[in-house]
Design an enzyme around this catalytic site. Structure first.
Site, mmCIF file in Angstrom:
data_model
loop_
_atom_site.group_PDB
_atom_site.id
_atom_site.type_symbol
_atom_site.label_atom_id
_atom_site.label_comp_id
_atom_site.label_asym_id
_atom_site.label_seq_id
_atom_site.Cartn_x
_atom_site.Cartn_y
_atom_site.Cartn_z
ATOM 1 C CD GLU A 63 -85.612 1.209 58.195
ATOM 2 O OE1 GLU A 63 -85.379 1.249 56.965
ATOM 3 O OE2 GLU A 63 -86.278 2.095 58.789
ATOM 4 C CE1 TYR A 91 -80.536 5.229 54.515
ATOM 5 C CE2 TYR A 91 -78.627 5.410 55.954
ATOM 6 C CZ TYR A 91 -79.892 5.837 55.568
ATOM 7 O OH TYR A 91 -80.513 6.868 56.237
ATOM 8 C CG ASN A 133 -82.556 13.641 53.870
ATOM 9 O OD1 ASN A 133 -81.940 13.084 54.786
ATOM 10 N ND2 ASN A 133 -83.174 12.969 52.928
ATOM 11 C CG HIS A 153 -84.340 6.608 58.160
ATOM 12 N ND1 HIS A 153 -84.178 6.204 56.856
ATOM 13 C CD2 HIS A 153 -85.036 5.619 58.780
ATOM 14 C CE1 HIS A 153 -84.730 5.002 56.698
ATOM 15 N NE2 HIS A 153 -85.258 4.625 57.852
ATOM 16 C CE LYS A 165 -81.349 10.450 56.942
ATOM 17 N NZ LYS A 165 -81.387 10.464 55.441
#
Ligand code: CDP
Ligand code: MG
Length: 140
Positions: free
Chosen positions: A129, A52, A115, A118, A12
């Protein structure tokens, strides 16, 4: 049904900004995942919203979309037996405060939003995905 052998990850924007692409890929390699596809890219707002979409009603959705479009990411398809579950184990809990020692999120994440990585949550979503990020000709 047998567990699938692929999962989809994104390194990320927070982890990219902190120059942690290399260290995170190192952990992924050490854990025995094979890289089947990889790209360095920046999501558009429409792409982040679509990726998302399952969280569209959640209070953190708008902030999550803003964060995920705030800089480049590295997307990759990873292969290993039982890939989804094995990768969720490697990355640790969503909130790094709860992530087990040695997990990628414990080592590299800042907070519940920033965080670091993913990981797909099911075989079905891993395939959705993977198709979202990669054409068949981009997979090896
Ligand atoms: O990524 P993971 O599957 O562990 O968590 P999720 O529940 O599917 O949430 C997706 C992402 O939304 C998280 O990885 C966080 O970046 C973000 N999030 C957040 O900003 N605030 C929360 N309370 C929960 C998740
Ligand atoms: Mg999730």
């Amino acid at each position: 049904m047998a567990a699938g052998n692929i999962t989809l990850t994104m390194i990320k924007p927070d982890a990219v900004r902190k120059n942690n692409i290399g260290p995170i890929l190192g952990k992924i390699n050490e854990a025995g995942f094979r890289i089947r596809a990889m790209k360095y890219t920046q999501l558009t707002k429409a792409q982040a919203e679509a990726f998302y979409a399952v969280h569209a009603e959640r209070p953190f959705y708008a902030d999550l979309v803003a964060f995920m479009t705030s800089g480049p990411i590295v997307a990759a398809i990873l292969e290993k037996d039982n890939a989804v579950q094995e990768f969720r184990k490697l990355i640790g809990s969503t909130n790094p405060k709860d992530a087990a020692p040695g997990t990628i999120r414990q080592l590299f994440a800042e907070d519940v939003q920033n965080n670091a990585v993913h990981g797909s949550d099911s075989d079905e979503n891993a395939n959705i995905e993977a198709d979202f990020h990669f054409a068949k000709t981009e997979r090896f």
